[in-house]
Structure formats: structure tokens, C-alpha cells
Design an enzyme around this catalytic site. Structure first.
Site, PDB file in Angstrom:
ATOM      1  N   GLU A 108       0.859  -1.188   0.000  1.00 54.14           N
ATOM      2  CA  GLU A 108       0.000   0.000   0.000  1.00 54.14           C
ATOM      3  C   GLU A 108       0.890   1.231   0.000  1.00 54.14           C
ATOM      4  O   GLU A 108       1.941   1.221   0.647  1.00 54.14           O
ATOM      5  CB  GLU A 108      -0.876   0.028   1.258  1.00 54.14           C
ATOM      6  N   LYS A 114       2.792  -0.951   4.506  1.00 58.12           N
ATOM      7  CA  LYS A 114       2.214   0.382   4.300  1.00 58.12           C
ATOM      8  C   LYS A 114       3.324   1.285   3.765  1.00 58.12           C
ATOM      9  O   LYS A 114       4.503   1.028   3.998  1.00 58.12           O
ATOM     10  CB  LYS A 114       1.731   0.959   5.629  1.00 58.12           C
ATOM     11  N   HIS A 141      -5.932 -11.760   5.378  1.00 60.32           N
ATOM     12  CA  HIS A 141      -6.120 -11.701   3.928  1.00 60.32           C
ATOM     13  C   HIS A 141      -5.095 -12.527   3.153  1.00 60.32           C
ATOM     14  O   HIS A 141      -5.428 -13.258   2.231  1.00 60.32           O
ATOM     15  CB  HIS A 141      -6.055 -10.253   3.433  1.00 60.32           C
TER      16      HIS A 141
END
Ligand code: BG6
Length: 494
Positions: free
Chosen positions: A217, A341, A241
Site C-alpha cells: 500500500e 504500508k 487476507h
């Protein structure tokens, strides 16, 4: 399975998930005429709002998410379904009043789905209140409860939560959501594998060198500092996930696509994952934290400078892991997973690297690019399936290039559907195949627990990576020098 009308009761309806996912998904289902006649949506929130304030709020949520103009005809149909119930979810009055409102003969469907979009620490208590107020009684219709992740904080807490909620509900009533299973491309993994006979003979240790699953991300933690700092990337993405994606890539063909058959096969995969002993954690897992850097040309702060993050936090914003599956199909094939992230690019993908041909025929020629075959599955933002092959370049020389067979399947006029649309509809149909059974959650925690425990003790040091990069240097996870993180879905010549 047919979707049945129900009252969707959403706890946490004014929160972030509801704003960016649930309300837009329900609105899209309305626009597609997929909400059964009579369905109503009851928001539960603490703020003292009346009906017109709530409608204005929902409109604002939709405008900020959907961007394009709202279709007034659709919004008018949608708003006729919307109700607001003000209450404090920590107080029993909230539930007695709710029960009264739902039963008062104003036409609320008798089937009720409770969506718990609230802090996981409140799950048990809220369900206790619902049960005490007879809101789980199925005398006049079904009751289903949708629980957002994380289901527990580790193996012990997940078991404790399960024990508590099974006092109130049967497994058939529980819908543990992992929204990745609702993504179109994730479901396509199963179709790609099991509807195309060409691949099955190759889908094993004899032909596959290794498998990678990446979720990167470019965003940071936004306003979720409190939650994220106590979770970290391993809990937030990998345990849930990414392990789910692994099960779909690695599972045996189920006997049917029926929920239990599918979930049985996923659990078998999780059970076959070789446990990581604590002394081997460093050989199997890596963590990092972003420092300041540049993302999309903009200067961004490091993790420790984000709101609500303690200055000495060692929470990981990047985690990678190597797993082996001790079963007939996959023995010896490493599965590498990573997530982070503030990385260079937002992308989720599965990359399957095949073995090199047994003989390199082209020594002594101009052939330089002898990559192995890759199968690449882009989950987001680009949805694609590509198979990379080596071909001879046109011309008199014996030179090769990589050519990508592209099975991208979305036509320009076909809109992407958000995972939540699919999942919210499945609840109305009573289809639990894309929801997690407790044993899946339990085995997933078993896999990551030794890593979590080791990292929890080793708090003095964590590697850092500049925001906007591909993460820390963790190539020591790879079994061979020829293995490397694959970040691109277009041909790379190594
Ligand atoms: C959530 C995580 O479950 O998934 C978030 O809590 C993460 O941290 C998100 O950003 C990613 O989902 P998606 O659908 O945006 O890839």
C-alpha cells in the site's frame, strides 16, 4: 440461493468502514436492483441524529466515496430503506429500544442480519446484550451476525472470543468476514485453477519453483494509529487476507463450490503449513517500519511521527514471511508473502514462478533473457491474469524476449464490483462460502503466533525502510539466489 429480505442492523454505522464501504456497497446493490423488496437498513449510532440528519449523512458518505453524481431516483429508493437508532452500545436500553422498534409492526422484515462494524473488544459484550434482549431468537425469522476482522488478537484470544459467542449463536449464524474473499479477482483464482484443465498438471512441486503473494500500500495508517499500533502488519494483513489468498492458490479441488466443501479444503491447506518454531522465526519472518520519505512525489512522515504512535513503538508496518506446506502437492515449494504500508506502489498480486527448463540449450548463442515462466495474477488495482513465456525475437539472430499472454478479462464497459457488495448480498442468501469458519481463523493464528510472540519480546530494534520504497532488505528469506521479490506485472528480464 435466493437473497431474502431482511433488516440489516449496522452497529458502528457512522464509522469509517460504514462510510467508505458498507453504505456505498448497499447503495450500489440498490442501483443494481439486487436488494430484495422490503429490505431495510437500521443504523445504530451514538450521535443524537434524527432521520433527516441521518439521510443527509448517508448522502455525504456516498458523495465523497462515489464521486460521480448520485442518481436521485436510486437514492430516493435507497433512503426509503434507511433508519437510524440512537443508542450507546454499552447500555442495555439501546437493545431494549431497538428490539421494540424492530417489533413494532412498522414493516421491518423478520429476518435480521447484525453487522458488527465496531471495535473487536466490544464483540462479546454486544452479542451478550443482543442475546439477553431476545434479538437472536429465531422464532419468526433468521438471525445472522457479520463479524469484521480481527477475530481475536492471537490464538488464545480468538478461542476465548469463539467460546463466548458460541454461547449465543450457532456456527451457521456467524459470518466472519474477510473482505479479500469478496474481491472479483480472488474468486477468479479458483475459476482460473479449476475451470482450465491445462494448468492443473503443472500446479505442483514438479513444475513450480516458488510462489509469492504481495500486498503493498502506498498509504500510511491515516487516522487508525490506535488500532494499527496494537495490531501491526502481521495481524492486520498477513494472518487474515494473505493467508486466505494462499489457501486458494494451494488448495486441492473441492468436491463442490458449496461452503463446507470449500472451507474443508482451505483448512487442509492451513493444517499442512509447517509450524515455525520460535528459534526459526528469524529465518522465516521479517519486519520493518517506515521512516520518512516520498510517496508519489510528496514528502510524508515516518511511522513514529504519525498521530497516536508512541515514539518508541516497534510495531511493524511491513512484514514478510516464508512458509512451507508439508503435503504431497507442495512439499519443498516456498511460499513467500509480504505486505507493507507506505510502499512504492499500491498493489496486490500473486506471482507463481515456474522452474527453469532442465537443460539450458542456448549457451553459446546471443540468448540473454532466459527467465522462468511466471503466472501473474493482479488482484488490484489492475485485475489481470498473465502468463509469461520466452519467445524468439523476429530477425536473423537467436535472441529471445519475454512475451506475456494476457488473459485480462474485464471489458471496458464492465464495472468492478466492490468486495462488500458481493459479501453483503451473500449474507441475504445465507451463502457462507466466502466467509471464514472458526477453524480457518484458528489455524491461521497458530501459524503466526510464534512470530508474534517472538516479536513481542524483541522490542529494542526494528529495521526501517524509507516511505515510498519496496520495504526493507529481507532477501535472506529466499531459499535461492535466483529468487527475488517480483513487484511488477509486466515482463522483467533478470
Ligand atoms: C484491512 C486492513 O483489513 O484491509 C487495512 O485493516 C488495509 O489496513 C485493508 O489497508 C486493505 O484492503 P483493500 O481492500 O484496500 O486492499
Amino acid at each position: 440461493m435466493k437473497a431474502e429480505a431482511c433488516t440489516y442492523v449496522i452497529f458502528g454505522a457512522t464509522g469509517n468502514l460504514s462510510r467508505i464501504k458498507l453504505m456505498p456497497a448497499l447503495y450500489h446493490l440498490e442501483a443494481a436492483n439486487r436488494l430484495p423488496e422490503g429490505t431495510r437498513i437500521m443504523a445504530v449510532g451514538r450521535r443524537p441524529w434524527d432521520q433527516s440528519t441521518w439521510l443527509a449523512e448517508v448522502r455525504a458518505m456516498l458523495v465523497s466515496k462515489i464521486k460521480a453524481d448520485i442518481d436521485e431516483a436510486v437514492f430516493s429508493r435507497f433512503s426509503a430503506r434507511l433508519y437510524y437508532h440512537q443508542g450507546d452500545i454499552g447500555q442495555t436500553e439501546c437493545y431494549t429500544q431497538l428490539a421494540g422498534q424492530l417489533a413494532n409492526g412498522e414493516g421491518f422484515p423478520k429476518n435480521i442480519a447484525f453487522y458488527l462494524s465496531i471495535s473487536p473488544s466490544d464483540f462479546g459484550a454486544v452479542m451478550g446484550f443482543l442475546s439477553d434482549n431476545q434479538l437472536f431468537d429465531e422464532d419468526s425469522g433468521w438471525r445472522r451476525v457479520i463479524i469484521e476482522k480481527p477475530f481475536g488478537y492471537d490464538l488464545d484470544s480468538a478461542r476465548a472470543l469463539q467460546k463466548r459467542i458460541s454461547q449465543y449463536l450457532s456456527e451457521e449464524q456467524i459470518y466472519r468476514i474477510d473482505h479479500y474473499l469478496g474481491k472479483g479477482m480472488v474468486q477468479n483464482v479458483l475459476v482460473f485453477r479449476f475451470a482450465n484443465v491445462m494448468l492443473e498438471p503443472l500446479w505442483n512441486r514438479n513444475y513450480i519453483d516458488h510462489i509469492q503473494i504481495t500486498h503493498s500500500e502506498s498509504i500510511g495508517i491515516d487516522s487508525r494509529g490506535d488500532y494499527y499500533n496494537s495490531a501491526g502488519a502481521l495481524r492486520d494483513m498477513l494472518q487474515s487476507h494473505l493467508l486466505q489468498l494462499l489457501t486458494l492458490v494451494a488448495m486441492e479441488p473441492p468436491i463442490s463450490m458449496e461452503a463446507e466443501a470449500l472451507r474443508d479444503e482451505k483448512v487442509k491447506v492451513l493444517k499442512s503449513i509447517r509450524p515455525i518454531p520460535k528459534e526459526a522465526v528469524h529465518a522465516h519472518a521479517f519486519r520493518g517500519q517506515y521512516g520518512k520519505g516520498h510517496v508519489n512525489g510528496e514528502k510524508v512522515p515516518g511511522y513514529l511521527d504519525e498521530t497516536n504512535i508512541p515514539a518508541n513503538s516497534s510495531t511493524e508496518t511491513y512484514a514478510s514471511m516464508k512458509l512451507y506446506l508439508d503435503n504431497w502437492r507442495w512439499r519443498g515449494v516456498p511460499f513467500y508473502m509480504r505486505t507493507g504500508k507506505r510502499m512504492a506502489k499500491a498493489q496486490s498480486s500473486i506471482s507463481i514462478c515456474f522452474r527453469h527448463p532442465p537443460l539450458q540449450f542456448f549457451h553459446g548463442t546471443d540468448v540473454r533473457c532466459m527467465n522462468p515462466n511466471w503466472v501473474l495474477m493482479g488482484i488490484q488495482p489492475e485485475e489481470c491474469i498473465r502468463i509469461e513465456m520466452t519467445v524468439k525475437e523476429p530477425g536473423l539472430e537467436m535472441q529471445t524476449r519475454i512475451c506475456s499472454l494476457d488473459a485480462s478479462f474485464r471489458n471496458q464497459d464492465e464495472k468492478a464490483i466492490d468486495a462488500y457488495e458481493d459479501l453483503l448480498l451473500d449474507v441475504l442468501k445465507g451463502d457462507r462460502s466466502l466467509f471464514l469458519r472458526f477453524d480457518e481463523v484458528e489455524y491461521a493464528w497458530r501459524i503466526v503466533d510464534p512470530i508474534l510472540q517472538t516479536w513481542a519480546i524483541e522490542r529494542d530494534f526494528i529495521s526501517t525502510y524509507p516511505a515510498g520504497s519496496w520495504g526493507p532488505e529481507d532477501s535472506r528469506l529466499f531459499d535461492k539466489e535466483s529468487q527475488f521479490w517480483r513487484s511488477s506485472l509486466t515482463p522483467e528480464c533478470k
